[in-house]
Motif scaffolding. Structure first.
Motif, PDB file in Angstrom:
ATOM      1  N   VAL A 102       0.990  -1.207  -0.047  1.00  0.00           N
ATOM      2  CA  VAL A 102       0.113   0.014   0.118  1.00  0.00           C
ATOM      3  C   VAL A 102       0.901   1.226  -0.046  1.00  0.00           C
ATOM      4  CG1 VAL A 102      -1.723   1.328   1.269  1.00  0.00           C
ATOM      5  CG2 VAL A 102      -2.052  -1.254   1.249  1.00  0.00           C
ATOM      6  N   GLU A 103       0.769   2.014  -0.828  1.00  0.00           N
ATOM      7  CA  GLU A 103       1.565   2.986  -1.219  1.00  0.00           C
ATOM      8  C   GLU A 103       0.805   4.418  -1.673  1.00  0.00           C
ATOM      9  OE1 GLU A 103       5.593   3.321  -4.095  1.00  0.00           O
ATOM     10  OE2 GLU A 103       4.151   2.093  -4.784  1.00  0.00           O
ATOM     11  N   LEU A 104       1.168   5.658  -0.968  1.00  0.00           N
ATOM     12  CA  LEU A 104       0.770   6.786  -1.493  1.00  0.00           C
ATOM     13  C   LEU A 104       1.731   7.358  -2.583  1.00  0.00           C
ATOM     14  CD1 LEU A 104      -1.716   8.852  -1.023  1.00  0.00           C
ATOM     15  CD2 LEU A 104      -0.157  10.010   0.697  1.00  0.00           C
ATOM     16  N   VAL A 105       0.885   7.569  -3.755  1.00  0.00           N
ATOM     17  CA  VAL A 105       1.762   7.758  -4.746  1.00  0.00           C
ATOM     18  C   VAL A 105       1.617   9.308  -5.417  1.00  0.00           C
ATOM     19  CG1 VAL A 105       2.251   5.381  -5.827  1.00  0.00           C
ATOM     20  CG2 VAL A 105       0.318   6.767  -6.482  1.00  0.00           C
ATOM     21  N   ASP A 106       0.460   9.919  -4.923  1.00  0.00           N
ATOM     22  CA  ASP A 106       0.110  11.125  -5.166  1.00  0.00           C
ATOM     23  C   ASP A 106      -0.583  11.933  -4.112  1.00  0.00           C
ATOM     24  OD1 ASP A 106       0.171  13.597  -6.775  1.00  0.00           O
ATOM     25  OD2 ASP A 106      -0.737  12.535  -8.569  1.00  0.00           O
ATOM     26  N   GLY A 107      -0.715  13.145  -4.237  1.00  0.00           N
ATOM     27  CA  GLY A 107      -1.661  14.038  -3.360  1.00  0.00           C
ATOM     28  C   GLY A 107      -1.156  14.064  -1.948  1.00  0.00           C
ATOM     29  N   GLY A 108      -0.009  13.797  -1.746  1.00  0.00           N
ATOM     30  CA  GLY A 108       0.894  13.749  -0.413  1.00  0.00           C
ATOM     31  C   GLY A 108       1.995  13.362  -0.318  1.00  0.00           C
ATOM     32  N   PRO A 109       2.774  13.522   0.637  1.00  0.00           N
ATOM     33  CA  PRO A 109       4.201  13.018   0.519  1.00  0.00           C
ATOM     34  C   PRO A 109       4.185  11.529   0.434  1.00  0.00           C
ATOM     35  CG  PRO A 109       3.629  14.110   2.850  1.00  0.00           C
ATOM     36  CD  PRO A 109       2.608  14.122   1.773  1.00  0.00           C
ATOM     37  N   HIS A 110       5.209  11.033  -0.413  1.00  0.00           N
ATOM     38  CA  HIS A 110       5.272   9.408  -0.672  1.00  0.00           C
ATOM     39  C   HIS A 110       5.496   8.946   0.313  1.00  0.00           C
ATOM     40  CE1 HIS A 110       6.626   5.651  -2.032  1.00  0.00           C
ATOM     41  NE2 HIS A 110       5.887   6.039  -3.155  1.00  0.00           N
ATOM     42  N   PHE A 111       4.586   7.820   0.684  1.00  0.00           N
ATOM     43  CA  PHE A 111       4.337   7.070   2.020  1.00  0.00           C
ATOM     44  C   PHE A 111       4.235   5.524   1.599  1.00  0.00           C
ATOM     45  CE2 PHE A 111       1.576   4.850   5.050  1.00  0.00           C
ATOM     46  CZ  PHE A 111       2.442   5.021   6.134  1.00  0.00           C
ATOM     47  N   GLY A 143      -4.449  -8.650  -7.277  1.00  0.00           N
ATOM     48  CA  GLY A 143      -4.620  -7.456  -8.079  1.00  0.00           C
ATOM     49  C   GLY A 143      -3.668  -6.364  -7.641  1.00  0.00           C
ATOM     50  N   ASP A 144      -3.557  -5.528  -8.729  1.00  0.00           N
ATOM     51  CA  ASP A 144      -2.533  -4.611  -8.711  1.00  0.00           C
ATOM     52  C   ASP A 144      -3.025  -3.353  -9.246  1.00  0.00           C
ATOM     53  OD1 ASP A 144      -0.442  -2.867  -8.926  1.00  0.00           O
ATOM     54  OD2 ASP A 144       1.069  -4.086  -9.963  1.00  0.00           O
ATOM     55  N   VAL A 145      -3.629  -2.423  -8.343  1.00  0.00           N
ATOM     56  CA  VAL A 145      -4.396  -1.169  -8.752  1.00  0.00           C
ATOM     57  C   VAL A 145      -3.929   0.200  -8.080  1.00  0.00           C
ATOM     58  CG1 VAL A 145      -6.687  -2.307  -9.100  1.00  0.00           C
ATOM     59  CG2 VAL A 145      -5.935  -1.634  -6.929  1.00  0.00           C
ATOM     60  N   THR A 146      -3.797   1.077  -9.089  1.00  0.00           N
ATOM     61  CA  THR A 146      -3.658   2.570  -8.811  1.00  0.00           C
ATOM     62  C   THR A 146      -4.724   3.457  -8.886  1.00  0.00           C
ATOM     63  OG1 THR A 146      -1.098   2.093  -9.280  1.00  0.00           O
ATOM     64  CG2 THR A 146      -1.786   4.379  -8.739  1.00  0.00           C
ATOM     65  N   ALA A 147      -5.229   4.038  -7.957  1.00  0.00           N
ATOM     66  CA  ALA A 147      -6.508   5.002  -8.172  1.00  0.00           C
ATOM     67  C   ALA A 147      -6.565   5.999  -7.102  1.00  0.00           C
ATOM     68  CB  ALA A 147      -7.561   4.019  -8.154  1.00  0.00           C
ATOM     69  N   LEU A 280      -2.665   8.408   4.598  1.00  0.00           N
ATOM     70  CA  LEU A 280      -3.453   8.221   3.407  1.00  0.00           C
ATOM     71  C   LEU A 280      -4.732   9.079   3.794  1.00  0.00           C
ATOM     72  CD1 LEU A 280      -3.441   4.257   3.160  1.00  0.00           C
ATOM     73  CD2 LEU A 280      -2.091   6.003   2.271  1.00  0.00           C
ATOM     74  N   LEU A 281      -5.294   8.873   4.968  1.00  0.00           N
ATOM     75  CA  LEU A 281      -6.562   9.892   5.201  1.00  0.00           C
ATOM     76  C   LEU A 281      -6.306  11.287   5.201  1.00  0.00           C
ATOM     77  CD1 LEU A 281      -7.802   7.618   8.069  1.00  0.00           C
ATOM     78  CD2 LEU A 281      -9.136   8.063   5.808  1.00  0.00           C
ATOM     79  N   GLU A 282      -5.266  11.618   5.557  1.00  0.00           N
ATOM     80  CA  GLU A 282      -4.696  13.033   5.786  1.00  0.00           C
ATOM     81  C   GLU A 282      -4.497  13.573   4.208  1.00  0.00           C
ATOM     82  OE1 GLU A 282      -1.212  13.062   8.368  1.00  0.00           O
ATOM     83  OE2 GLU A 282      -1.748  14.898   9.117  1.00  0.00           O
ATOM     84  N   ALA A 283      -4.324  12.667   3.206  1.00  0.00           N
ATOM     85  CA  ALA A 283      -3.980  13.170   1.919  1.00  0.00           C
ATOM     86  C   ALA A 283      -5.339  13.365   1.075  1.00  0.00           C
ATOM     87  CB  ALA A 283      -3.112  12.280   1.060  1.00  0.00           C
ATOM     88  N   ILE A 284      -6.430  12.771   1.617  1.00  0.00           N
ATOM     89  CA  ILE A 284      -7.623  12.946   0.937  1.00  0.00           C
ATOM     90  C   ILE A 284      -8.389  14.139   1.326  1.00  0.00           C
ATOM     91  CG2 ILE A 284     -10.127  12.099   0.940  1.00  0.00           C
ATOM     92  CD1 ILE A 284      -9.069   9.496   2.044  1.00  0.00           C
ATOM     93  N   GLY A 285      -8.686  14.786  -0.007  1.00  0.00           N
ATOM     94  CA  GLY A 285      -9.176  16.375  -0.100  1.00  0.00           C
ATOM     95  C   GLY A 285     -10.901  16.044  -0.204  1.00  0.00           C
ATOM     96  N   GLY A 286     -11.570  17.111  -0.914  1.00  0.00           N
ATOM     97  CA  GLY A 286     -12.951  16.874  -0.980  1.00  0.00           C
ATOM     98  C   GLY A 286     -13.580  17.487   0.299  1.00  0.00           C
ATOM     99  N   ALA A 308      -5.457  12.303  -2.895  1.00  0.00           N
ATOM    100  CA  ALA A 308      -4.587  11.269  -2.513  1.00  0.00           C
ATOM    101  C   ALA A 308      -5.020   9.969  -3.800  1.00  0.00           C
ATOM    102  CB  ALA A 308      -5.071  10.512  -1.284  1.00  0.00           C
ATOM    103  N   LYS A 309      -3.682   9.387  -4.164  1.00  0.00           N
ATOM    104  CA  LYS A 309      -3.653   8.392  -5.155  1.00  0.00           C
ATOM    105  C   LYS A 309      -2.942   7.092  -4.567  1.00  0.00           C
ATOM    106  CE  LYS A 309      -3.609   8.262 -10.041  1.00  0.00           C
ATOM    107  NZ  LYS A 309      -2.930   8.881 -11.217  1.00  0.00           N
TER     108      LYS A 309
END
Ligand SMILES: [Zn+2]
Length: 751
Positions: A102-111, A143-147, A280-286, A308-309
């Motif tokens: 599980v990786e944060l790839v966009d929308g916040g610092p990479h994690f 599965g391998d998904v990025t979204a 992850l939650l911190e990087a969510i907007g909306g 967050a992606k």
């Protein structure tokens, strides 16, 4: 603080004028009570502790060496206690993790999420890392998904209505849901139905963490990196091995291929800790999430989607693993073909001291107590079967495959199944078939609560009075002779017995005082249990006493102690509830339509934000529930008639009960739960054959009463709901006919 020292028995001796046990003559009741008292004096907290230390010493998930080792050890114990015992094996699909990311790839610092529970120095088994299953959700597809990420609260259907109102779609998104409110498998199921491509489930500290108290190892609550493992197999259609729906997973069983397996998830799923969830939650907007959606992290909870992606990757080893069910028997002396069954599972996700060993050890000690009585000359009339199930955690595999394999025999011979699964301090929790409501209430009156020295029944009643939701509820608890049983849901090994085979079942256990957050983590172990739960094992002893009393009393009864007055009263309540639900639903839809016409939604919405007005819906028709109402009346009459005959037969010591042959009456009574099933099962759910209860398709653990009617209403299928009502009415009429026939036979015996 109470110690493990033994308490005085609740009743020091059996008095002559005591009312006979239900289903017993005065004389046989006197004898039975003496044996039961002897039994209740046997269970010893020291043994419970020693069994737990042994069984939870190493991780013992399905397919692990220690799982097999435990099964063999339990087998040895059963034999040592004097039971005829053997191990029955099955072969099932059980995936284990190969790759997790599980990786944060966009929308916040990479994690990159740790996905790892750290050992704790003071906890001596938490460092058995080589044997611990990694944190994962079993039966997630690869599965391998990025979204983009969307926060969906608990991820139950109502949450999607809230998202829709805010114009948020999860189509093509990865959802992040918190644990709770539903069984975990519901979250990816509902997410996939709405078009999500991946699912992350995390433990929020509000529900399961520091909001409850100090975290482990300082306190019992879930530490930041603790993760809840668990199965996410879709259990809405059937339970058990995904490759053998409805049949036993024996060596040569006809199996589906993995591709054909319908119960795997539709999207990849992974559970994470709250430490991993926070970035992850911190990087969510909306939009800011509604108040009820906000958890216990020090962040602003937002709904998304994005920015967050997340990159989510899950791959498993799709292996077949063996199951080891341990089965121990005490043959009945008079009616060996009538079976009384008791069980608990022995497999765990990791060390599992609480889940399931705290329950398993009480069942073991119960079996030892039975063995002691046999040595003293006790001869149960009916056959008693003790079971230690394997593979409960991945999907009730061991019990389900056993029941499916032996279903024809079980439907002929089984009278009752009593399940436990975990135990702690507090109040006796009673769930089960309402035909056994009176029976288990009576059992609970004869067991002493270790902390208050009230009977466990009295304590449960007073606790229910204190916690009643309103005046009517409180009056019901106070004035009704018996406490109502909760319905059994989908959470443990009772399910194949009651739902698939139609065997009257009970779930028993203590709880309510010990809390914590180690469920399905590496910290559910001997150290945790002996520091934060029933560490002197006096509630373990109380559970052995409760289970043992129930098993003996059923095994020795003259007349099988099913009782239908309580049952009819409960069914009436459930029918009223479902009718009330239909009316509420109609009122709600009417009200919503009116608000749409009035423009109330539009006028209240902040024009600077996105709000979507709901669509008008057709108002549900008034449905014909008369067949159900009539069936309930007939059922009530039959139950009253049966009770009258039984009272007459029981008068003056009830010698008739002890002398007369009740075989024909008992043969009918054995079928009384089977009569509540239909061969075809619930609509679209062939495995769930009981027409009065089933775990909800969209709740998983929590049971629904009269599920065919209820779930059709929920899905707004009005015609189908009405048809289901007629079918359930027919089932109830069949039950009434059986009860009437039993009353007539009993009356004839007495002449
Ligand atoms: Zn369990």
């Amino acid at each position: 603080m109470l110690t493990g020292a033994s308490l005085a028995p609740l009743k020091s001796r059996v008095t002559a004028d005591e009312a006979p046990l239900y289903g017993y003559s005065a004389e046989s009741s006197r004898v039975e009570r003496q044996w039961e008292e002897k039994m209740r004096a046997i269970p010893d907290p020291k043994n419970l502790r020693a069994y737990m230390e042994r069984l939870s010493a190493r991780p013992h998930n399905v397919g692990s060496p220690y799982d097999k080792d435990n099964a063999e050890w339990i087998l040895g114990k059963f034999k040592e206690f004097g039971l005829e015992a053997h191990i029955e094996t099955f072969s099932v699909l059980f995936p284990t993790p190969k790759e997790r990311l599980v990786e944060l790839v966009d929308g916040g610092p990479h994690f990159t999420a740790k996905l790892q529970e750290p050992p704790v120095p003071e906890d001596p088994t938490s460092n058995q890392t080589a044997e611990q299953l990694p944190t994962y959700n079993a039966y997630s597809i690869d599965g391998d998904v990025t979204a983009p990420l969307v926060y969906v609260n608990y991820g139950v259907p109502e949450d999607y209505e809230v998202l829709e109102r805010r114009g948020i779609s999860v189509k093509g998104a990865i959802i992040i849901a918190r644990y709770g409110k539903s069984w975990r498998g519901i979250k990816p199921m509902v997410g996939a139905e709405h078009g999500a491509v991946g699912c992350i489930i995390y433990s929020d500290p509000r529900d399961d963490g520091y909001s409850g108290g100090a975290v482990f190892p300082k306190g019992p609550w879930r530490p930041p990196e603790g993760v809840q493992r668990g199965s996410v197999q879709d259990s809405s259609v059937f339970m058990g091995d995904p490759l053998t729906p409805g049949i036993g997973a024996t060596e040569n069983a006809k199996r589906l291929s993995i591709k054909e397996a319908q119960s795997l998830t539709k999207i990849p799923v992974l559970p994470i800790s709250y430490a991993d969830a926070q970035p992850l939650l911190e990087a969510i907007g909306g939009p800011v999430a509604p108040r009820e959606w906000r958890g216990g992290l020090a962040i602003t909870y937002r709904m998304g989607p994005g920015p967050a992606k997340v990159h989510l990757k899950v791959f498993s080893n799709w292996d077949m693993k063996p199951l080891y069910d341990v089965i121990g028997k005490i043959p009945g002396s008079t009616f060996p073909d009538e079976w009384v069954i008791r069980g608990n599972h022995h497999d765990a996700w990791v060390n599992g001291a609480e889940d399931p060993i705290s329950g398993m050890v009480t069942v073991l000690e119960e079996a030892r107590s039975m063995g002691e009585l046999l040595k003293q000359g006790w001869k149960p009339k009916r056959t008693i079967i003790y079971c230690a199930w394997d593979g409960e955690e991945p999907g009730l595999l061991g019990s389900t495959e056993w029941v499916e394999t032996h279903v024809d025999d079980l439907r002929k011979h089984a009278i009752m199944y009593v399940n436990s699964d975990s135990n702690s301090r507090g109040f006796l929790d009673l769930e089960g078939s309402h035909t056994l409501e009176h029976f288990i209430n009576d059992v609970a009156r004869d067991v002493q609560d270790p902390e208050t020295r009230l009977s466990v029944w009295k304590r449960a009643q007073l606790h229910d009075i204190e916690n009643a939701s309103g005046t009517d509820d409180r009056r019901d608890v106070r004035d009704r002779h018996d406490l109502r049983l909760d319905m059994l849901g989908g959470g443990s090994d009772h399910a194949p017995f009651i739902n698939f085979a139609g065997i009257a079942s009970l779930g028993i256990g203590f709880g309510g005082e010990d809390h914590g957050g180690i469920y399905h983590s590496i910290y559910d172990d001997f150290y945790w249990y002996t520091h934060f739960s029933d560490y002197d094992f006096v509630y373990g002893r109380a559970l052995s006493q409760t289970g043992g009393t129930a098993i003996m009393r059923m095994a020795d009864a003259d007349l099988l102690p099913f009782q239908f007055a309580d049952f009819a009263d409960d069914v009436k309540m459930y029918v009223r509830e479902v009718e009330k639900f239909a009316n509420q639903q109609r009122d709600e839809i009417q009200e919503r339509n009116l608000k749409i016409v009035e423009g109330a939604y539009e006028a209240s919405a902040d024009p600077r934000e996105t709000w979507v007005t709901p669509k008008k819906e057709d108002i549900p028709p008034h449905l014909n529930f008369a067949p159900l109402d009539n069936a309930v009346e007939t059922l009530t009459r039959s139950a009253t008639e049966y009770q009258k005959v039984l009272d007459r037969v029981s008068a003056n010591g009830g010698a008739v009960l002890a002398s007369a042959s009740l075989n024909e009456v008992n043969a009918l009574l054995i079928q009384s739960e089977r009569t509540l099933t239909t061969p075809e099962g619930l609509p679209g759910r062939f495995w769930y054959k009981h027409e009065l209860y089933a775990p909800g398709t969209y709740t998983g653990y929590a049971a629904k009463a009269i599920p065919a009617v209820r779930e059709n209403l929920e899905q707004k299928k009005w015609k189908e709901a009405e048809e289901a009502a007629a079918r359930v009415a027919q089932v109830l009429d069949n039950e009434s006919a059986l009860i009437t026939a039993a009353a007539a036979k009993l009356s004839a015996v007495a002449k």
